[in-house]
Design an enzyme around this catalytic site. Structure first.
Site, mmCIF file in Angstrom:
data_model
loop_
_atom_site.group_PDB
_atom_site.id
_atom_site.type_symbol
_atom_site.label_atom_id
_atom_site.label_comp_id
_atom_site.label_asym_id
_atom_site.label_seq_id
_atom_site.Cartn_x
_atom_site.Cartn_y
_atom_site.Cartn_z
ATOM 1 N N GLY A 213 -17.136 138.619 11.137
ATOM 2 C CA GLY A 213 -18.143 139.666 11.269
ATOM 3 C C GLY A 213 -17.908 140.817 10.311
ATOM 4 N N ASN A 214 -16.641 141.000 9.909
ATOM 5 C CA ASN A 214 -16.326 142.070 8.963
ATOM 6 C C ASN A 214 -16.889 141.801 7.571
ATOM 7 O OD1 ASN A 214 -14.828 143.762 10.718
ATOM 8 N ND2 ASN A 214 -13.090 142.382 10.578
ATOM 9 N N LYS B 256 -9.305 140.085 22.298
ATOM 10 C CA LYS B 256 -10.316 140.019 21.240
ATOM 11 C C LYS B 256 -10.778 141.423 20.852
ATOM 12 C CE LYS B 256 -13.376 138.144 18.498
ATOM 13 N NZ LYS B 256 -12.927 137.512 17.242
ATOM 14 N N LYS C 187 -14.575 133.294 17.380
ATOM 15 C CA LYS C 187 -15.496 132.474 16.582
ATOM 16 C C LYS C 187 -14.766 131.363 15.828
ATOM 17 C CE LYS C 187 -15.153 133.803 11.950
ATOM 18 N NZ LYS C 187 -13.908 134.498 12.052
ATOM 19 N N LYS D 232 -6.978 132.333 13.879
ATOM 20 C CA LYS D 232 -7.453 131.512 12.751
ATOM 21 C C LYS D 232 -6.515 130.323 12.527
ATOM 22 C CE LYS D 232 -9.359 135.632 10.511
ATOM 23 N NZ LYS D 232 -10.694 135.494 11.118
#
Length: 360
Positions: free
Chosen positions: A54-55, A158, A246, A307
């Site tokens: 999102g960044n 999160k 995500k 990740k």
């Protein structure tokens, strides 16, 4: 779920992963050269899930506005569109800054609703930018089933929303009953992030891939809309107050659609040892066993940790022979594909389970 980046990870976890992955490792080695095949040869036509943070839609130092998101999306779109010309691509995206901003505007709204709003907002922005680059796309409002009794609700991890100083974070925490944790030198709000169990719109995504391959699906944005099944009536759904990671959801999506690869794009390159220190080294290639055994990313549970966990999950859970994952910088997508940049994660017989990138 594997526990590579959790403090509770033990040596027995390494043994279990190594045993479970041995057959897949042998199949991968039989079908292709292990590490060296990724050194200079581009990956052939593959089905790939690409996860963008999102960044990426919020430039550092700029306010989070629709205008700035459109500009950032316009910068990113040519890279994704170019990748889609050579491969089957499904795009997923984060929503941390966006859903956090929405929560500030509407503190009484639940995160399932806010997640749906941010998914529509970001999906529109990405679709417009891709279309402007000649790439048709279809944002899909995606619901993802989670377990409302997951341990994730006991320890929120999160990050969502903007960064705050210590005093401001304390004040907001007291007034709105929000939980904050350090993010570098600042503080950010944290919310529960349970693992995804079921992606409800996966058949719609498969249908697009199989019958309209020129259309790029945008799915599982922000990890999807978290929902749970009512125990007494399993066909009935209810929203859940959480934000699914995500990358972890992207890994499940990649397994479910039988993708060949998963690319997780960051703003800091691949996987590093001693990141940010004078003796920092970047991995060019690593095996799931090595990452699990060294607890790679455990010191970054709100950023790089998930990740790496997602990459391990996909390579381990995939039924595709030679499945691979990659972590690297958004600006280096083409070089990530040829392993000139970033880190490839796959089963391999490379000595020690890791290849370090040589820098001039």
């Amino acid at each position: 779920m594997l526990a590579a980046v959790r403090a509770s990870c033990t040596s027995s976890s390494v043994i279990r992963l190594a045993a479970a992955g041995q057959a897949k490792k042998q199949a991968a080695l039989a079908s292709a050269a292990a590490a060296s095949s990724y050194s200079t040869t581009p990956i052939s036509h593959d089905r790939i899930v690409v996860a963008v943070g999102g960044n990426a839609l919020q430039r550092r130092g700029e306010r989070l506005t629709i205008e700035n998101m459109l500009k950032a999306a316009a910068d990113m779109a040519p890279t994704v569109a170019s990748l889609h010309e050579e491969h089957e691509v499904v795009l997923t995206h984060g929503n941390g800054p966006q859903v956090g901003e929405l929560a500030l505007e509407r503190s009484a709204a639940t995160f399932d609703v806010l997640g749906a709003e941010s998914m529509g907002q970001i999906g529109y922005v990405l679709a417009q930018a891709l279309e402007s680059n000649g790439c048709a796309s279809a944002p899909i409002l995606t619901q993802v089933v989670v377990d409302p009794t997951s341990d994730a609700f006991k320890d929120p991890t999160k990050f969502v929303g903007p960064v705050y100083g210590a005093k401001e974070a304390t004040a907001l925490g007291q007034s709105l009953q929000w939980t904050f944790k350090p993010d570098g030198e600042y503080f950010r709000r944290v919310v529960p992030s349970p693992p995804p169990l079921e992606i409800l719109q996966v058949d719609a995504i498969k249908t697009l891939l199989e019958h309209a391959p020129h259309i790029l699906p945008i799915a599982c944005g922000g990890g999807g809309i978290p929902v749970a099944r009512i125990h007494a009536r399993p066909t009935t759904l209810m929203g859940v107050e959480a934000v699914i990671d995500k990358d972890v959801c992207g890994a499940k999506l990649a397994v479910d659609i039988e993708a060949d690869g998963l690319i997780i794009l960051t703003d800091g390159g691949g996987i590093w040892k001693n990141f940010g220190k004078p003796d920092a080294r970047e991995m060019s290639m690593a095996t799931p066993e090595y990452l699990l055994g060294t607890k790679a990313g455990k010191e970054f549970p709100g950023s790089m940790g998930p990740k790496i966990q997602a990459a391990i999950n996909f390579v381990h859970d995939s039924k595709k022979e030679g499945a691979w994952a990659a972590i690297g910088d958004l600006r280096d997508v083409a070089k990530i594909m040829s392993n000139e940049e970033g880190t490839i994660i796959k089963y391999s017989d490379v000595d020690g389970g890791v290849v370090w990138r040589e820098r001039d």
